[in-house]
Design a protein around this motif. Structure first.
Motif, PDB file in Angstrom:
ATOM      1  N   VAL A 107       1.050  -1.268   0.021  1.00 31.16           N
ATOM      2  CA  VAL A 107      -0.034   0.021  -0.042  1.00 31.16           C
ATOM      3  C   VAL A 107       0.837   1.068   0.189  1.00 31.16           C
ATOM      4  N   ASP A 108       0.713   2.107  -0.966  1.00 36.04           N
ATOM      5  CA  ASP A 108       1.201   3.474  -1.028  1.00 36.04           C
ATOM      6  C   ASP A 108       0.892   4.492  -0.015  1.00 36.04           C
ATOM      7  N   GLN A 109       1.719   5.465   0.272  1.00 36.09           N
ATOM      8  CA  GLN A 109       1.358   6.650   1.046  1.00 36.09           C
ATOM      9  C   GLN A 109       0.373   7.345   0.793  1.00 36.09           C
ATOM     10  N   GLU A 110       0.269   7.598  -0.394  1.00 36.65           N
ATOM     11  CA  GLU A 110      -0.862   8.643  -0.773  1.00 36.65           C
ATOM     12  C   GLU A 110      -2.314   7.979  -0.541  1.00 36.65           C
ATOM     13  N   THR A 111      -2.474   6.626  -0.831  1.00 36.05           N
ATOM     14  CA  THR A 111      -3.483   5.897  -0.374  1.00 36.05           C
ATOM     15  C   THR A 111      -3.889   6.171   1.172  1.00 36.05           C
ATOM     16  N   LEU A 112      -2.742   5.866   1.979  1.00 41.09           N
ATOM     17  CA  LEU A 112      -3.054   6.056   3.334  1.00 41.09           C
ATOM     18  C   LEU A 112      -3.286   7.415   3.774  1.00 41.09           C
ATOM     19  N   ASP A 113      -2.838   8.339   3.083  1.00 38.35           N
ATOM     20  CA  ASP A 113      -3.058   9.750   3.419  1.00 38.35           C
ATOM     21  C   ASP A 113      -4.519   9.973   3.228  1.00 38.35           C
ATOM     22  N   ILE A 114      -4.901   9.645   2.015  1.00 40.55           N
ATOM     23  CA  ILE A 114      -6.408   9.919   1.782  1.00 40.55           C
ATOM     24  C   ILE A 114      -7.286   9.112   2.510  1.00 40.55           C
ATOM     25  N   THR A 115      -6.961   8.048   2.765  1.00 39.61           N
ATOM     26  CA  THR A 115      -7.785   7.166   3.840  1.00 39.61           C
ATOM     27  C   THR A 115      -7.709   7.685   5.209  1.00 39.61           C
TER      28      THR A 115
ATOM     29  N   ASN B 286       4.915   1.087   5.139  1.00 36.39           N
ATOM     30  CA  ASN B 286       4.672  -0.177   6.271  1.00 36.39           C
ATOM     31  C   ASN B 286       3.197   0.162   6.772  1.00 36.39           C
ATOM     32  N   GLY B 287       2.458  -0.823   6.261  1.00 37.88           N
ATOM     33  CA  GLY B 287       0.876  -0.684   6.669  1.00 37.88           C
ATOM     34  C   GLY B 287       0.594  -0.831   7.801  1.00 37.88           C
ATOM     35  N   ILE B 288       1.306  -2.098   8.714  1.00 39.63           N
ATOM     36  CA  ILE B 288       1.117  -2.218  10.041  1.00 39.63           C
ATOM     37  C   ILE B 288       1.231  -0.885  10.881  1.00 39.63           C
ATOM     38  N   GLN B 289       2.535  -0.210  10.557  1.00 34.22           N
ATOM     39  CA  GLN B 289       2.677   1.002  11.273  1.00 34.22           C
ATOM     40  C   GLN B 289       1.814   2.174  11.267  1.00 34.22           C
ATOM     41  N   TRP B 290       1.134   2.069   9.993  1.00 32.57           N
ATOM     42  CA  TRP B 290      -0.025   3.066   9.795  1.00 32.57           C
ATOM     43  C   TRP B 290      -1.189   2.690  10.689  1.00 32.57           C
TER      44      TRP B 290
END
Length: 288
Positions: free
Chosen positions: A80-88, A123-127
């Motif tokens: 998973v990329d950081q942009e997707t995590l930021d939007i989420t 790192n998805g788990i850290q997010w």
């Protein structure tokens, strides 16, 4: 079970309704499989991105004014990329400000997101840990969690019985009903959330015998909500996601919120709104 719910009505407990949006297998970052080459994809993967999908789910939950969201695992894909995590994260903040709590367990792809193989992946788990720390997610466990301040207690067993803080500590993800000890709950209703291959959806290839798990449990569960399966049993979208255990406990799947398996080529994904009182459970599907 029906006899338990009826007993609660007979002793005069309130019939307040709580609505839960059951979401599963959002696989945020799924479209990255094309560039990372990790695992298979479907030919229609470009129809809608995973972050556009989670935005639509947020809209449905807001419009329906549900009391809570329960996610039964594979929140993230393995890359998973950081942009997707930021939007989420922005969407999680929006739901938090609207007082819509999100309770979750994690799946095998969430586990794998802790060790991304592509340089553009985070790192998805850290997010996920950071979202829990900030109060935007609540991880379910074998201890009860009250749903939106209601009388409903929710419990959860993440994939392989490995929760967020234990990812990377265990090699094996196999577990048995004898490994699980639930803390004492209130009078209920009580919900159990799982992300493994369980009966009665599966038979000879089940990871866990759900009947054994419920029989051994000190908690009497009124509903089991399950993730992990990416297609209805026998590809039957009408009946292939709802089952009962031997003691009559309803078992509900909502399927993947991303259209990531062949049966979904000509089918819309959906989330399931579950309305719960002390005497009844009703479900309504909302197409994404």
């Amino acid at each position: 079970p029906k006899r338990v719910r009826q007993a609660r009505v007979n002793i005069g407990e309130s019939e307040d309704k709580t609505t839960i949006m059951h979401v599963s297998d959002t696989h945020l970052g799924y479209e990255n499989r094309e560039k990372t080459g990790r695992e298979s994809t479907v030919s229609w993967m470009r129809d809608r991105s995973s972050y556009e999908n989670i935005d639509l789910i947020t809209q449905i939950a807001t419009e329906r004014d549900v009391d809570a969201i329960v996610h039964t695992g594979d929140i993230l894909d393995h890359e998973v990329d950081q942009e997707t995590l930021d939007i989420t994260e922005a969407l999680l903040i929006k739901l938090s400000k609207a007082d819509t709590p999100i309770n979750c367990i994690i799946g095998s792809h969430d586990h794998d997101s802790a060790n991304p193989q592509h340089p553009d992946s985070a790192n998805g788990i850290q997010w996920l840990k950071s979202q829990i720390k900030k109060g935007r997610l609540t991880e379910l466990s074998t201890n009860p969690t009250a749903i939106a301040g209601s009388s409903i207690d929710a419990f959860g067993i993440s994939a392989g019985n490995v929760g967020i803080n234990d990812v990377g500590k265990y090699q094996s993800r196999e577990w048995a009903p004898s490994d699980i000890s639930f803390s004492t709950a209130s009078s209920g209703p009580n919900i159990l959330c799982l992300h493994d291959g369980v009966t009665p959806y599966r038979t000879h290839d089940a990871d866990v015998d759900l009947n054994q798990l419920l029989t051994r449990s000190r908690v009497s569960f009124d509903l089991v909500m399950v993730g992990d399966e990416h297609r209805p049993k026998n590809n039957d979208f009408e009946n292939g996601y709802i089952f009962q255990t031997d003691n009559g406990t309803p078992v509900i799947y909502t399927g993947p919120a991303m259209r990531i398996s062949e049966p979904y080529q000509d089918q819309d994904a959906f989330v399931t709104e579950i309305s719960i009182t002390n005497s009844d459970i009703e479900t309504t599907r909302h197409l994404i």
